[in-house]
Design an enzyme around this catalytic site. Structure first.
Site, PDB file in Angstrom:
ATOM      1  N   GLN A  54      79.985 105.452  33.169  1.00  0.00           N
ATOM      2  CA  GLN A  54      80.066 104.627  31.852  1.00  0.00           C
ATOM      3  C   GLN A  54      81.232 105.474  30.883  1.00  0.00           C
ATOM      4  OE1 GLN A  54      79.688 101.477  31.223  1.00  0.00           O
ATOM      5  NE2 GLN A  54      78.116 101.355  32.906  1.00  0.00           N
ATOM      6  N   ASP A  71      76.957 111.674  36.000  1.00  0.00           N
ATOM      7  CA  ASP A  71      77.166 110.485  36.128  1.00  0.00           C
ATOM      8  C   ASP A  71      78.319 109.791  35.368  1.00  0.00           C
ATOM      9  OD1 ASP A  71      77.282 107.667  36.287  1.00  0.00           O
ATOM     10  OD2 ASP A  71      75.166 107.467  36.579  1.00  0.00           O
ATOM     11  N   CYS A 103      69.153  98.390  35.586  1.00  0.00           N
ATOM     12  CA  CYS A 103      69.056  99.410  36.565  1.00  0.00           C
ATOM     13  C   CYS A 103      68.240 100.699  35.839  1.00  0.00           C
ATOM     14  CB  CYS A 103      70.215  99.696  37.417  1.00  0.00           C
ATOM     15  SG  CYS A 103      70.760  98.198  38.335  1.00  0.00           S
ATOM     16  N   HIS A 107      70.441 105.855  35.172  1.00  0.00           N
ATOM     17  CA  HIS A 107      70.642 104.603  36.268  1.00  0.00           C
ATOM     18  C   HIS A 107      69.993 104.921  37.415  1.00  0.00           C
ATOM     19  CE1 HIS A 107      72.711 101.751  38.967  1.00  0.00           C
ATOM     20  NE2 HIS A 107      73.189 101.100  37.658  1.00  0.00           N
ATOM     21  N   LYS A 138      84.490 100.165  36.831  1.00  0.00           N
ATOM     22  CA  LYS A 138      84.625  99.922  35.506  1.00  0.00           C
ATOM     23  C   LYS A 138      85.475 100.544  34.549  1.00  0.00           C
ATOM     24  CE  LYS A 138      79.512 100.634  36.508  1.00  0.00           C
ATOM     25  NZ  LYS A 138      78.750  99.399  36.143  1.00  0.00           N
TER      26      LYS A 138
HETATM   27  C1  LIG Z   1      75.493 104.694  34.489  1.00  0.00           C
HETATM   28  C2  LIG Z   1      75.670 104.202  35.617  1.00  0.00           C
HETATM   29  N1  LIG Z   1      75.319 105.023  36.864  1.00  0.00           N
HETATM   30  C3  LIG Z   1      75.672 104.514  38.092  1.00  0.00           C
HETATM   31  C4  LIG Z   1      76.039 103.176  38.203  1.00  0.00           C
HETATM   32  C5  LIG Z   1      76.351 102.776  39.722  1.00  0.00           C
HETATM   33  O1  LIG Z   1      77.508 102.300  39.749  1.00  0.00           O
HETATM   34  P1  LIG Z   1      78.144 101.613  41.041  1.00  0.00           P
HETATM   35  O2  LIG Z   1      77.565 100.430  41.091  1.00  0.00           O
HETATM   36  O3  LIG Z   1      79.429 101.245  41.059  1.00  0.00           O
HETATM   37  O4  LIG Z   1      77.897 102.588  42.122  1.00  0.00           O
HETATM   38  C6  LIG Z   1      76.208 102.410  37.062  1.00  0.00           C
HETATM   39  C7  LIG Z   1      76.520 100.996  37.275  1.00  0.00           C
HETATM   40  O5  LIG Z   1      76.017 100.310  36.479  1.00  0.00           O
HETATM   41  C8  LIG Z   1      76.273 103.050  35.957  1.00  0.00           C
HETATM   42  O6  LIG Z   1      76.206 102.128  34.670  1.00  0.00           O
END
Ligand SMILES: Cc1ncc(COP(=O)(O)O)c(C=O)c1O
Length: 407
Positions: A203, A200, A364, A123, A226
């Site tokens: 998900q 990270d 993203c 991401h 999430k």
């Molecule tokens: C794999 C992953 N990393 C990071 C993020 C960023 O999360 P946040 O927008 O809650 O900071 C997301 C959000 O969609 C994500 O799916």
């Protein structure tokens, strides 16, 4: 144990509405999950009964708010199997958690010529902070390639590792494709060359059982929204010795022991990293979300979601023009696809007209889309409150759209 999905759906007020005159089918769970009534009640109860600033009050409300806030920290500790509550830091979300590590650990321990490894699946929030750090320090960013199914090439990862690798930062489960990475192997290989590892978990934390001590990761970043919790709240887990060696992130109240105009001494972890008044209400409400997940159990949640994904693949694979993107063997319940000759956004709009909420675009993950030679995908991501009959409506909708295109 199989779950009573109708009973679970009854806990989520938002699901019981119509959009465009059709019953809402919510398949945008990888973007954010819906919230059970218990989370919504915890938020309003806090403001109705307990609202107060925490940690330094000399009155009943402040004591109560502090106790509830710290109870969530303990619940998070247990949820991810951390050794101590001091290793749990509240942030705004995964993005802020990763930036915190880049700006503190990164600035102190990563210098010119040092290497940071990420994967093609990342991401943007696990790409851009490292690019910014590399720009600032002269460190080098290396990328683990993937195969056409969307799985990292582990052998190629091993080739990238060297004594100059200071950090490996990888996604546990991909938001765009659903791929579950073999993170235990990644962590062991990175540790063998002396690198630290950030996962990270944005998900993975809602679907997979997580035990940070067993995984042995140095950091885990994830977002409450999430996992059926409130928006604007996240967690950074870090091992005690690593967090203690890091300088603070933001300066201000709460993160200090003593301030004089000459010198400030910093508070112990986790408070060293929680400057200012935190997101008290959302932290308190997050405990209700964790209680909800714990009451079902992640193995039962995952089994239900896996069943939905299998059902979707069975129904969709025969549709002419349906192109799945991301066919890894190990996946969370994310179905990314395109329909030949159609822009993902148009497919999303047509599904929306049928009451079906999906996400379209690059999710993203622009470099990942480039790897597949596409601009974006349509993404349907499933959660514990989704049903087989909703999957069947999605398949019917996609079949109609694909037929319409091929007329
Ligand atoms: C794999 C992953 N990393 C990071 C993020 C960023 O999360 P946040 O927008 O809650 O900071 C997301 C959000 O969609 C994500 O799916």
């Amino acid at each position: 144990m199989s779950l009573n999905i109708e009973q679970i759906r009854g806990l989520f007020p938002v699901l019981h509405q119509e959009v465009h005159g059709k019953p809402l089918i919510y398949f945008d769970n990888a973007a954010t999950t819906q919230k059970p009534k218990s989370v919504i009640d915890a938020l309003s109860n806090y403001y109705e009964l307990d609202n107060s600033n925490i940690h330094r009050g000399a009155h009943v409300l402040a004591d109560r708010a502090t106790r509830y806030y710290e109870e969530t920290r303990e619940a998070v500790r247990e949820f991810i199997g951390a050794k101590e509550f001091a290793e749990i830091i509240f942030t705004k979300g995964t993005t802020e958690s990763i930036n915190l590590v880049a700006k503190t650990f990164g600035r102190k321990f990563i210098g010119k010529g040092d290497e940071i490894i990420i994967s093609t699946l990342e991401h943007h929030s696990n790409i851009v902070p490292w690019q910014m750090l590399c720009e600032e320090t002269g460190a080098i960013l290396k990328i683990i390639p993937i195969n056409d199914a969307g799985e990292i090439l582990f052998g190629e990862f091993e080739k990238l590792l060297s004594p100059t690798t200071k950090l490996v930062s990888v996604v546990h489960a991909s938001n765009a494709l659903g791929t579950i990475n073999p993170v235990k192997k990644v962590i062991a290989a990175a540790h063998a060359v002396g690198a630290k590892v950030l996962l990270d978990g944005a998900q993975s934390t809602s679907h997979l059982e997580i035990d940070v001590q067993d995984l042995d990761c140095d950091f885990l970043a994830f977002s409450a929204h999430k996992i059926y919790g409130p928006t604007g709240l996240g967690v950074l887990y870090g091992k005690r010795d690593v967090l203690e060696a890091m300088p603070p992130f933001l300066g201000g109240g709460e993160m200090i022991k003593e301030v004089t105009f000459e010198k400030t001494t910093y508070n112990d972890i986790p408070f060293k990293f929680e400057a200012g008044t935190p997101n008290i209400a959302d932290v308190i409400a997050f405990k209700a979300a964790l209680d909800f997940v714990n009451s079902l159990g992640k193995p039962a949640i995952k089994a239900h979601e896996d069943g939905l994904l299998i059902h979707a693949n069975e129904l969709l694979s025969d549709i002419k023009g349906f192109v799945p993107i991301g066919t890894a063997k190990e996946k969370v319940s994310v179905l990314s696809f395109n329909i030949n000759g159609m822009h993902p956004f148009d497919v999303g709009q047509m599904l929306d007209a049928k009451g079906i909420a999906v996400r379209t675009g690059h999710h993203c993950t622009q470099p990942l889309m480039k790897r597949f030679g596409i601009e974006g995908t349509v993404r349907a991501s499933f959660s514990v409150y989704n049903t087989r009959s909703e999957i069947e409506k999605l398949a019917e909708g996609i079949a109609q759209i694909a037929r319409f295109k091929n007329k």
